[in-house]
Write a protein that holds these residues in place. Structure first.
Motif, short mmCIF file in Angstrom:
data_model
loop_
_atom_site.label_atom_id
_atom_site.label_comp_id
_atom_site.label_asym_id
_atom_site.label_seq_id
_atom_site.Cartn_x
_atom_site.Cartn_y
_atom_site.Cartn_z
N LYS A 30 -39.02 31.46 11.40
CA LYS A 30 -39.37 30.08 11.08
C LYS A 30 -38.33 29.10 11.63
O LYS A 30 -38.66 27.95 11.93
N THR A 36 -37.79 39.29 4.29
CA THR A 36 -37.75 37.83 4.13
C THR A 36 -36.78 37.19 5.11
O THR A 36 -37.03 36.10 5.64
N ASN A 53 -37.62 34.15 7.71
CA ASN A 53 -36.86 32.90 7.79
C ASN A 53 -36.26 32.68 9.17
O ASN A 53 -36.18 31.55 9.65
#
Length: 336
Positions: free
Chosen positions: A224, A217, A221
């Motif tokens: 992104k 994760t 992130n």
């Protein structure tokens, strides 16, 4: 005794022949990586169908390479019974058990993880028990104390994604192919080690379990947060991810060695082919007087040589499979 080994637990179709006196006579493997690459991971139904197509011809190839007759020279058949994908396991177990019945030979069902743990015994310089094994593959991340054949203690395992799965999923995020491990390793070589520093999951907690979902994760992130990741940015992310995984595996392996007092660490499974992991473990544990052993690359990934070898050991101890086709997609080492 000569044993035919069959491995179809996931996305490799493999066949091998081993002799108790002459050692490994033949081992052949067909990888389905190209088949699954466009999906970014293994598609179980496609894997099963491809095993059906490839297994028979691969047995013929192995027998020709060993210069043996299936009916006259094979004394037993060993096959992977679990853990793994249900359909894939059924292909190998179905053909293996049926072949043994047709030849009127004994059959033995092999535990896939146990075969990995004992894969180093295929080498000329085989380790002496007890030792600690770090088993890192696409579907499994385990630290196991190998006390002797069939005597194992699981010290730690992944509570979510296995490390191989994490590599595959991060590779997909980075626009790379399948399998993810080799792809990330190549890209990470071009990365800046100081641009990103990712967390080392669960290293500050007691125990030897692993978790890679949070790290995965964190990668998502980070990507992104980048306006438009160029090649260098993707390489920097790959480097940070690989560094975090390698550090985590090294720290946990060191703790397992300290916990057991073992003097040998064996690294098995496909992720064990990662060069940075090999270098880190050899250097850091070597400084502590710990011997680190890696099976040959062809024995790190799923293969039938380790299945044939374990089958031979089981047969020598009197093990025989009843006249039924039985697979166990979930099969704990402690249940052996």
């Amino acid at each position: 005794m000569r044993v035919l080994g069959i491995e179809t637990s996931c996305d490799e179709t493999a066949v091998a022949v081993i002799c108790e006196h002459q050692g490994l006579l033949a081992h052949h493997l067909y990888s389905q990586s190209a088949l699954h690459s466009e999906y970014g991971g293994v598609v179980p139904e496609l894997a099963s169908r491809d095993h059906i197509r490839k297994l028979g011809p691969l047995i013929q190839t192995a027998m020709r390479a060993a210069r043996l007759s299936l009916r006259e020279d094979i004394d037993a058949v060993a096959y992977t019974s679990g853990p793994g994908l249900m359909g894939a396991l059924m292909v190998g177990a179905g053909l293996g058990r049926t072949l043994a019945f047709a030849l009127d030979k004994p059959a033995v069902a092999v535990h896939h993880m146990e075969a990995h743990l004992l894969a180093p015994l295929l080498e000329d310089a085989a380790p002496d028990c007890p030792y600690v094994a770090l088993l890192v593959s696409g579907g499994h991340t385990l630290l196991v104390e190998v006390r002797s054949v069939a005597r194992y203690a699981v010290l730690g395992e992944s509570i979510d994604d296995a490390v191989g799965e994490a590599f595959d999923k991060v590779a997909l995020m980075l626009g790379l192919g399948y399998p993810g491990g080799p792809q990330i390793q190549r890209l990470a070589r071009q990365g800046d080690p100081e641009r990103f520093v990712f967390p080392r999951p669960m290293v500050n907690r007691a125990g030897l379990d692993f978790s890679f979902s949070g790290l995965k994760t964190h990668v998502l992130n980070t990507l992104k947060g980048l306006a438009k990741p160029d090649h260098q940015a993707r390489a920097d992310v790959a480097r940070a991810f690989e560094d975090a995984v390698v550090d985590t595996l090294r720290i946990k392996s060191t703790r397992a060695i300290e916990h057991t007092g073992a003097k040998t660490l064996v690294v098995a499974g496909g992720v064990g082919a990662n060069q940075k992991l090999r270098q880190q473990l050899m250097q850091r544990l070597g400084e502590q007087g710990v011997k680190v052993i890696f099976p040959a690359p062809e024995f790190c990934t799923d293969n039938a040589a380790m299945v044939a070898q374990l089958g031979l050991l089981r047969l020598q101890s009197g093990s025989r499979e009843p006249l039924q086709i039985r697979v166990q997609p979930r099969w704990a080492l402690e249940e052996i």
